[in-house]
Scaffold this motif. Structure first.
Motif, mmCIF file in Angstrom:
data_model
loop_
_atom_site.group_PDB
_atom_site.id
_atom_site.type_symbol
_atom_site.label_atom_id
_atom_site.label_comp_id
_atom_site.label_asym_id
_atom_site.label_seq_id
_atom_site.Cartn_x
_atom_site.Cartn_y
_atom_site.Cartn_z
ATOM 1 N N ALA A 176 0.818 -1.219 0.000
ATOM 2 C CA ALA A 176 0.000 0.000 0.000
ATOM 3 C C ALA A 176 0.848 1.263 0.000
ATOM 4 O O ALA A 176 0.388 2.326 -0.423
ATOM 5 C CB ALA A 176 -0.935 -0.016 1.207
ATOM 6 N N ASP A 177 2.099 1.173 0.463
ATOM 7 C CA ASP A 177 2.984 2.344 0.474
ATOM 8 C C ASP A 177 3.443 2.730 -0.931
ATOM 9 O O ASP A 177 3.781 3.876 -1.194
ATOM 10 C CB ASP A 177 4.232 2.061 1.326
ATOM 11 C CG ASP A 177 3.957 2.249 2.806
ATOM 12 O OD1 ASP A 177 2.924 2.858 3.137
ATOM 13 O OD2 ASP A 177 4.780 1.800 3.619
ATOM 14 N N GLY A 178 3.508 1.752 -1.837
ATOM 15 C CA GLY A 178 3.979 2.016 -3.186
ATOM 16 C C GLY A 178 2.836 2.320 -4.129
ATOM 17 O O GLY A 178 1.720 2.625 -3.704
ATOM 18 N N VAL A 179 3.116 2.267 -5.435
ATOM 19 C CA VAL A 179 2.072 2.552 -6.421
ATOM 20 C C VAL A 179 1.640 1.290 -7.168
ATOM 21 O O VAL A 179 0.705 1.339 -7.953
ATOM 22 C CB VAL A 179 2.518 3.634 -7.433
ATOM 23 C CG1 VAL A 179 2.824 4.929 -6.704
ATOM 24 C CG2 VAL A 179 3.717 3.176 -8.243
ATOM 25 N N LEU A 180 2.304 0.181 -6.919
ATOM 26 C CA LEU A 180 1.917 -1.092 -7.513
ATOM 27 C C LEU A 180 1.233 -1.955 -6.455
ATOM 28 O O LEU A 180 1.541 -1.837 -5.267
ATOM 29 C CB LEU A 180 3.145 -1.820 -8.081
ATOM 30 C CG LEU A 180 3.839 -1.125 -9.260
ATOM 31 C CD1 LEU A 180 5.082 -1.902 -9.671
ATOM 32 C CD2 LEU A 180 2.885 -0.982 -10.439
ATOM 33 N N PRO A 181 0.323 -2.825 -6.870
ATOM 34 C CA PRO A 181 -0.482 -3.571 -5.900
ATOM 35 C C PRO A 181 0.189 -4.833 -5.356
ATOM 36 O O PRO A 181 -0.479 -5.803 -5.043
ATOM 37 C CB PRO A 181 -1.741 -3.918 -6.704
ATOM 38 C CG PRO A 181 -1.233 -4.077 -8.101
ATOM 39 C CD PRO A 181 -0.142 -3.049 -8.254
ATOM 40 N N ARG A 182 1.502 -4.838 -5.250
ATOM 41 C CA ARG A 182 2.199 -6.001 -4.694
ATOM 42 C C ARG A 182 3.555 -5.568 -4.168
ATOM 43 O O ARG A 182 4.017 -4.457 -4.458
ATOM 44 C CB ARG A 182 2.396 -7.080 -5.767
ATOM 45 C CG ARG A 182 3.355 -6.688 -6.901
ATOM 46 C CD ARG A 182 3.602 -7.878 -7.830
ATOM 47 N NE ARG A 182 4.482 -7.588 -8.959
ATOM 48 C CZ ARG A 182 5.813 -7.691 -8.931
ATOM 49 N NH1 ARG A 182 6.450 -8.037 -7.822
ATOM 50 N NH2 ARG A 182 6.524 -7.435 -10.018
ATOM 51 N N ILE A 183 4.196 -6.445 -3.376
ATOM 52 C CA ILE A 183 5.576 -6.194 -3.001
ATOM 53 C C ILE A 183 6.477 -6.942 -3.979
ATOM 54 O O ILE A 183 6.004 -7.661 -4.849
ATOM 55 C CB ILE A 183 5.869 -6.595 -1.536
ATOM 56 C CG1 ILE A 183 5.703 -8.099 -1.318
ATOM 57 C CG2 ILE A 183 4.998 -5.790 -0.583
ATOM 58 C CD1 ILE A 183 6.235 -8.573 0.030
ATOM 59 N N GLY A 184 7.769 -6.758 -3.820
ATOM 60 C CA GLY A 184 8.703 -7.318 -4.778
ATOM 61 C C GLY A 184 8.971 -8.798 -4.572
ATOM 62 O O GLY A 184 8.717 -9.363 -3.506
ATOM 63 N N THR A 185 9.521 -9.416 -5.619
ATOM 64 C CA THR A 185 9.987 -10.795 -5.548
ATOM 65 C C THR A 185 11.498 -10.796 -5.742
ATOM 66 O O THR A 185 12.065 -9.850 -6.317
ATOM 67 C CB THR A 185 9.364 -11.658 -6.662
ATOM 68 O OG1 THR A 185 9.857 -11.199 -7.932
ATOM 69 C CG2 THR A 185 7.837 -11.565 -6.639
#
Length: 255
Positions: free
Chosen positions: A213-222
């Motif tokens: 939610a802090d970023g602009v994409l709806p997921r965290i990184g892999t």
């Protein structure tokens, strides 16, 4: 400037963690024909990772154990890898530890533990590999920072971690300036939240959603997101990119 060799080795530190970015990068680079040298504090895990990479991708891979914060051990590890693998062309310093300790509770042991591995360890391994890169006239160096360094924490780790990861940026920029005339580039990958165990263990779906939610994409990184960035920066095509920080963070930190 020397030409980029077809038979080339990348040295990766901290690449033996089962769910880590380093291990994912070892596999991705091997997919693209890089031979792999693994340096990890766990010698057995380093050897097992190298064997797995070699078997799956048909490249040469060697794993050695070393505490990267120990200058003599770091140098000996690279000596060992260089003796057994094709020309060293790249080094990527993944070895690192987290530090969720609140600032007012940071004691001397915690400060030293984090800085010695994350910053000093990056320096010792990089310096030894850089000696060989300068001799051959071609090389790629990548340090691993963190969005935590740019934002002042706010993910999982706190002050010693953020300070150490900010130090990696300064280290790589200075190396880029000094070694550029020798055909060696130095850059930084700065990950945002990535689903690895350095975040405090396996993440719940709720925690992943909250972090995204802090970023602009709806997921965290892999780990593969980071591995792909590293693969670009150590490639022949990235020969005119140096002194840069590539943020791979889902838009969490924008200048």
């Amino acid at each position: 400037m020397s030409s980029f060799p077809a038979e080339r080795t990348a040295v990766l530190t901290g690449a033996a963690s089962p769910r880590g970015i380093g291990r994912a990068t070892a596999h991705l680079l091997a997919e693209h024909g890089w031979h792999i040298g693994v340096v990890d504090v766990d010698p057995t895990a380093a050897a097992e990772t190298a064997a797995e990479v070699s078997e799956q991708h048909g490249v040469r891979a060697v794993g050695v154990g070393a505490d990267v914060a120990d200058r003599a051990a770091a140098r000996a590890a690279v000596d060992q890898l260089e003796a057994q693998l094709p020309q060293l062309v790249a080094v990527v310093a993944f070895a690192g530890v987290s530090s969720p300790v609140p600032y007012l509770e940071v004691d001397a042991d915690e400060w030293h533990r984090v800085l010695s591995i994350n910053l000093t360890g990056t320096h010792w391994i990089t310096q030894r590999v850089a000696e060989s890169l300068v001799v051959s006239g071609v090389g790629r160096i990548v340090g691993i920072s963190s969005v935590s360094a740019q934002r002042g924490g706010g993910t999982y780790s706190r002050t010693p971690y953020s300070a150490s990861k900010a130090g990696v940026v300064g280290l790589m920029r200075s190396i880029a300036r000094e070694l550029g005339p020798h055909g060696v580039t130095a850059n930084v990958v700065s990950p945002g939240p990535v689903d690895t165990d350095i975040m405090g263990g396996a993440l719940s779906e709720e925690r992943k959603t909250a972090m995204a939610a802090d970023g602009v994409l709806p997921r965290i990184g892999t780990p593969r997101d980071i591995a792909a960035a590293v693969h670009y920066l150590i490639s022949e095509d990235a020969g005119f990119v140096t002194g840069q920080t590539l943020n791979v963070d889902g838009g969490l930190y924008m200048h």
